[in-house]
Design a protein around this motif. Structure first.
Motif, PDB file in Angstrom:
ATOM      1  N   LEU A   1     -34.359  22.879  25.792  1.00 19.25           N
ATOM      2  CA  LEU A   1     -32.962  23.104  25.860  1.00 19.25           C
ATOM      3  C   LEU A   1     -33.016  23.799  26.761  1.00 19.25           C
ATOM      4  O   LEU A   1     -33.139  24.518  27.474  1.00 19.25           O
ATOM      5  CB  LEU A   1     -32.549  23.511  24.459  1.00 19.25           C
ATOM      6  N   ALA A   2     -31.008  23.779  27.209  1.00 13.93           N
ATOM      7  CA  ALA A   2     -30.741  24.804  28.451  1.00 13.93           C
ATOM      8  C   ALA A   2     -30.804  25.873  28.485  1.00 13.93           C
ATOM      9  O   ALA A   2     -31.213  26.379  29.720  1.00 13.93           O
ATOM     10  CB  ALA A   2     -29.339  24.295  28.312  1.00 13.93           C
ATOM     11  N   PRO A   3     -30.271  26.180  27.232  1.00  9.11           N
ATOM     12  CA  PRO A   3     -30.640  27.343  26.894  1.00  9.11           C
ATOM     13  C   PRO A   3     -31.399  28.360  27.281  1.00  9.11           C
ATOM     14  O   PRO A   3     -32.003  29.302  27.354  1.00  9.11           O
ATOM     15  CB  PRO A   3     -29.631  27.780  25.562  1.00  9.11           C
ATOM     16  N   TYR A   4     -32.877  27.627  27.102  1.00  8.90           N
ATOM     17  CA  TYR A   4     -34.283  28.110  27.610  1.00  8.90           C
ATOM     18  C   TYR A   4     -34.680  27.934  28.396  1.00  8.90           C
ATOM     19  O   TYR A   4     -34.350  27.849  29.585  1.00  8.90           O
ATOM     20  CB  TYR A   4     -34.869  27.825  26.179  1.00  8.90           C
ATOM     21  N   ASP A   5     -35.977  26.567  28.263  1.00  7.21           N
ATOM     22  CA  ASP A   5     -36.422  26.804  29.707  1.00  7.21           C
ATOM     23  C   ASP A   5     -35.592  25.208  30.333  1.00  7.21           C
ATOM     24  O   ASP A   5     -36.143  25.206  31.555  1.00  7.21           O
ATOM     25  CB  ASP A   5     -38.081  26.200  29.469  1.00  7.21           C
TER      26      ASP A   5
ATOM     27  N   GLY B   1     -31.487  12.618  17.463  1.00  4.72           N
ATOM     28  CA  GLY B   1     -30.850  12.365  16.823  1.00  4.72           C
ATOM     29  C   GLY B   1     -31.295  13.213  15.606  1.00  4.72           C
ATOM     30  O   GLY B   1     -30.202  12.959  14.494  1.00  4.72           O
ATOM     31  N   LYS B   2     -30.710  14.944  16.101  1.00  2.58           N
ATOM     32  CA  LYS B   2     -30.613  15.523  14.558  1.00  2.58           C
ATOM     33  C   LYS B   2     -30.396  16.692  15.196  1.00  2.58           C
ATOM     34  O   LYS B   2     -29.960  16.901  15.849  1.00  2.58           O
ATOM     35  CB  LYS B   2     -32.566  15.766  13.861  1.00  2.58           C
ATOM     36  N   CYS B   3     -29.708  17.662  13.794  1.00  2.00           N
ATOM     37  CA  CYS B   3     -28.971  18.667  14.738  1.00  2.00           C
ATOM     38  C   CYS B   3     -30.069  19.600  14.225  1.00  2.00           C
ATOM     39  O   CYS B   3     -30.078  19.624  13.204  1.00  2.00           O
ATOM     40  CB  CYS B   3     -28.019  19.152  13.503  1.00  2.00           C
ATOM     41  N   VAL B   4     -30.332  20.676  14.981  1.00  4.00           N
ATOM     42  CA  VAL B   4     -31.488  21.858  14.745  1.00  4.00           C
ATOM     43  C   VAL B   4     -30.801  23.098  15.005  1.00  4.00           C
ATOM     44  O   VAL B   4     -30.110  23.502  16.008  1.00  4.00           O
ATOM     45  CB  VAL B   4     -32.885  21.750  15.030  1.00  4.00           C
ATOM     46  N   ILE B   5     -31.317  23.515  14.984  1.00  2.00           N
ATOM     47  CA  ILE B   5     -31.529  25.349  15.024  1.00  2.00           C
ATOM     48  C   ILE B   5     -32.069  25.952  16.614  1.00  2.00           C
ATOM     49  O   ILE B   5     -33.141  25.184  16.650  1.00  2.00           O
ATOM     50  CB  ILE B   5     -31.486  26.500  13.967  1.00  2.00           C
ATOM     51  N   ALA B   6     -31.117  26.276  16.948  1.00  2.00           N
ATOM     52  CA  ALA B   6     -31.944  26.424  18.462  1.00  2.00           C
ATOM     53  C   ALA B   6     -31.150  27.479  19.360  1.00  2.00           C
ATOM     54  O   ALA B   6     -32.213  28.046  20.482  1.00  2.00           O
ATOM     55  CB  ALA B   6     -30.416  25.586  19.893  1.00  2.00           C
ATOM     56  N   ALA B   7     -30.723  28.620  18.341  1.00  2.85           N
ATOM     57  CA  ALA B   7     -30.683  29.554  18.818  1.00  2.85           C
ATOM     58  C   ALA B   7     -30.301  30.863  17.520  1.00  2.85           C
ATOM     59  O   ALA B   7     -29.437  30.799  16.473  1.00  2.85           O
ATOM     60  CB  ALA B   7     -30.176  29.980  20.046  1.00  2.85           C
ATOM     61  N   VAL B   8     -31.399  31.965  17.600  1.00  2.26           N
ATOM     62  CA  VAL B   8     -31.090  32.685  16.112  1.00  2.26           C
ATOM     63  C   VAL B   8     -30.781  34.731  16.976  1.00  2.26           C
ATOM     64  O   VAL B   8     -31.179  34.979  17.396  1.00  2.26           O
ATOM     65  CB  VAL B   8     -32.102  33.299  15.659  1.00  2.26           C
TER      66      VAL B   8
END
Length: 637
Positions: free
Chosen positions: A609-613, A335-342
């Protein structure tokens, strides 16, 4: 409406007050400008006439290889193995056709083929007709090449001899080229005024035109049963609007109100129909520039109806600009928009994954409240050299600020999984296939990979962020797993409420995934329409199937249409308001509610999330029958 006055009626009587309300409603609807007097709806069809058809002879070697349906190309039960450089004869069908618009069309299957060349032998001269390189080995997309110059066929011969040659991709290995069909056709685009009853009511006046006749729905051999009384013309997916004025604004308001009034899912989505329509009318009280109007309509549709199948596409929307980039990628998590990659090493020490962005320079802070990851990612993208100031709040509640200059490019840093590939052989027992969109091209590629996939005891189909696609293609994809005829969905006619069903034909795929293999289906809230239909049907008809997600699916399953307005403004409605029927799964609607999974996975942190584990994928790899206590008929607890 005509009112015949029999006697004088005081203004303060209930009768006159009601008439006055009707008058005000009409004013609200038309105050932005009087609607055009005549609006017509039409659709386009491709007209294909076969002029030269393949004439099999003794030199052609028959195979048992079958070609599946692809768009309007039918399935083929007969095919031929070609030798390199083999000549074929195409015979005149004796059908009179116009002397223009000639196309070479064909169906091919390749193994270890680098490219294919088709030439025509004409009076001792070999003329090139077509050359193509396989997009991948296996079933190729149908060949459809316009032949130029037309002068080659101005005096049509009785037959044409063509030669098909190919080069190997790997010269050390064997190669094969299988032909399903080859022909020379005359093709054209034809416009028809729609005979649908929808377009005989205001603001449309199709009844004053010579409309196309209604014909029985054409299932192209895909459905064993389709509801009776359905016409082909009611399912034309793209409708064009025309009138005396070739001007988008002249038709925008009228078509908008027509579709809002016609919308069929008010009750299903627990919406007050009259209230929504009244708000829509009030939206049109004042004149404003086209882009302002379109943007206001889109905001209204999102807030008042909230159906992903109902919105407006236009040139007013910002186009994807490749020159705009961002080192930061956000994702919607719990339910929140969070930073997933830098994707910048300098910023990685300053920006913690999982942080919430509270401020973006140049963006109103209020817009960030409740914004989706898609919106925030668009706001973050800037030109090279542009300064960005971000306000941040990390997972522990600590606030901070970061300032950086946008670089020219940001390649993904190590540590993130590559999700660009459709098919991945994960290990000796499991394969992964990403379902990005359900189309003829996708099913074609999937069938081509089935030989490799079938060796895996477990197949993970990833429907995450798959917004749906084509219903015919969906039936063909289902046939890759459920070869027999099966009910796809129930159908409730909107006009009469009559219940019926749609049953997919058997054997739509020439090959299928083994019945003993386990299917694991991954999805999320962006999995919609035909994707939801397949999620339900696969888990219903294959006992060894698991649905895994961190949330419900979109809950948006309907026939959708595009309504294209005239003028050069590229304005088109995507809508389900023209659908003649409601799609139900075993008698129940999933509109808004969506589908629940068999295994609900809670994503705790960005690393899930999908880009990581990719926690969902990890659960899928280890999930077995022990996770499944029993089939839930409707996917709800």
């Amino acid at each position: 409406m005509n009112f015949v006055q029999q006697k004088t009626t005081p203004l303060n009587t209930p009768v006159m007050q009601n008439l006055y309300k009707l008058y005000l409603s009409a004013l609200l609807c038309l105050s932005a400008g009087t609607a055009p007097a005549q609006i017509y709806a039409y659709y386009k069809t491709g007209n294909k006439i076969r002029k030269y058809a393949l004439q099999p002879d003794r030199q052609l070697t028959d195979t048992s290889f079958k070609f599946p349906v692809y768009s309007d190309f039918p399935s083929l039960s007969q095919s031929y193995a070609l030798k390199n450089g083999q000549s074929l004869r195409l015979s005149d069908t004796k059908v009179r056709v116009p002397a223009s618009g000639w196309h070479l069309t064909g169906r091919f299957f390749t193994r270890n083929v680098l490219n294919v060349t088709v030439t025509m032998l004409n009076r001792g001269v070999e003329l090139p007709l077509a050359r193509f390189a396989p997009n991948r080995q296996g079933y190729q997309y149908p060949l459809d090449v316009e032949l130029k110059p037309d002068s080659l066929f101005r005096t049509p011969p009785d037959s044409i001899v063509v030669r098909i040659s190919y080069h190997k991709a790997d010269t050390a290995k064997g190669a094969s080229l299988i032909l399903g069909d080859l022909s020379i056709d005359q093709q054209s685009i034809v416009q028809h005024y729609s005979p649908s009853d929808l377009f005989t009511t205001l603001p449309f006046r199709n009844q004053s035109k010579s409309v196309a006749p209604k014909t029985v729905f054409e299932d192209l051999g895909q459905y064993r049963h389709f509801p009776s009384g359905q016409s082909e013309q009611d399912y034309k997916a793209t409708i064009f609007i025309e009138g005396a004025q070739n001007d988008t604004p002249a038709y925008l308001d009228s078509v908008f109100m027509f579709l809002v009034t016609r919308y069929p899912f008010y009750k299903t989505r627990s919406l007050d129909r009259e209230q929504v329509i009244d708000r829509a009318r009030r939206l049109l009280q004042y004149s404003e520039p086209l882009c302002n109007r379109v943007n206001a309509m889109n905001e209204f549709l999102g807030a008042a109806i909230g159906d992903p199948h109902f919105y407006i596409y236009s040139r007013c929307q910002p186009r994807f600009d490749k020159s705009l980039v961002s080192p930061i990628v956000c994702y919607d998590l719990n339910g929140k928009c969070v930073i997933a990659a830098v994707n910048d090493r300098d910023l990685q020490t300053q920006v913690a994954l999982g942080s919430v962005i509270t401020e973006i320079s140049g963006i109103d802070k209020q817009l960030l409240t409740g914004a989706t990851a898609l919106q925030v990612n668009n706001w973050l993208r800037k030109k090279a050299g542009e300064e960005v100031i971000l306000g941040l709040k990390d997972a522990g509640g600590r606030k901070g600020q970061v300032r950086y200059l946008t670089k020219a490019a940001y390649p993904a840093l190590p540590g993130r999984r590559d999700r660009s590939r459709l098919f991945i052989q994960i290990n000796d027992t499991s394969s992964y296939y990403r379902v990005s969109s359900i189309s003829d091209a996708f099913v074609n590629d999937f069938i081509s990979n089935l030989d490799s996939i079938s060796h895996s005891r477990k197949l993970i189909l990833d429907f995450r962020n798959c917004g749906g696609g084509d219903f015919f293609a969906g039936a063909r994809l289902l046939s890759c797993f459920v070869p027999g005829a099966r009910k796809l969905f129930d159908f409730r006619a909107i006009a009469t409420g009559k219940m019926d069903s749609v049953v997919a034909e058997a054997g739509l795929s020439p090959v299928s995934y083994p019945q003993k293999g386990q299917l694991v289906l991954l999805y999320n809230r962006n999995s919609a329409c035909v994707a939801e239909l397949l999620l339900y049907a696969l888990s219903k008809y294959r006992s060894n199937t698991l649905r895994i997600s961190s949330e419900r699916s979109a809950g948006a399953l309907a026939f959708t249409y595009q309504v294209v307005l005239p003028g050069g403004d590229d304005v088109a409605f995507t809508t389900n308001a023209l659908s003649p029927g409601e799609i139900l799964l075993d008698g129940r609607s999933i509109e808004k509610s969506g589908l629940l999974p068999d295994i609900m996975v809670h994503l705790d942190t960005v690393s899930d999330l999908a880009p990581y584990d990719d926690k969902l994928l990890q659960v899928a790899l280890h999930a077995g029958e022990k996770y499944k206590a029993g089939k839930r008929k409707f996917g709800t607890r």
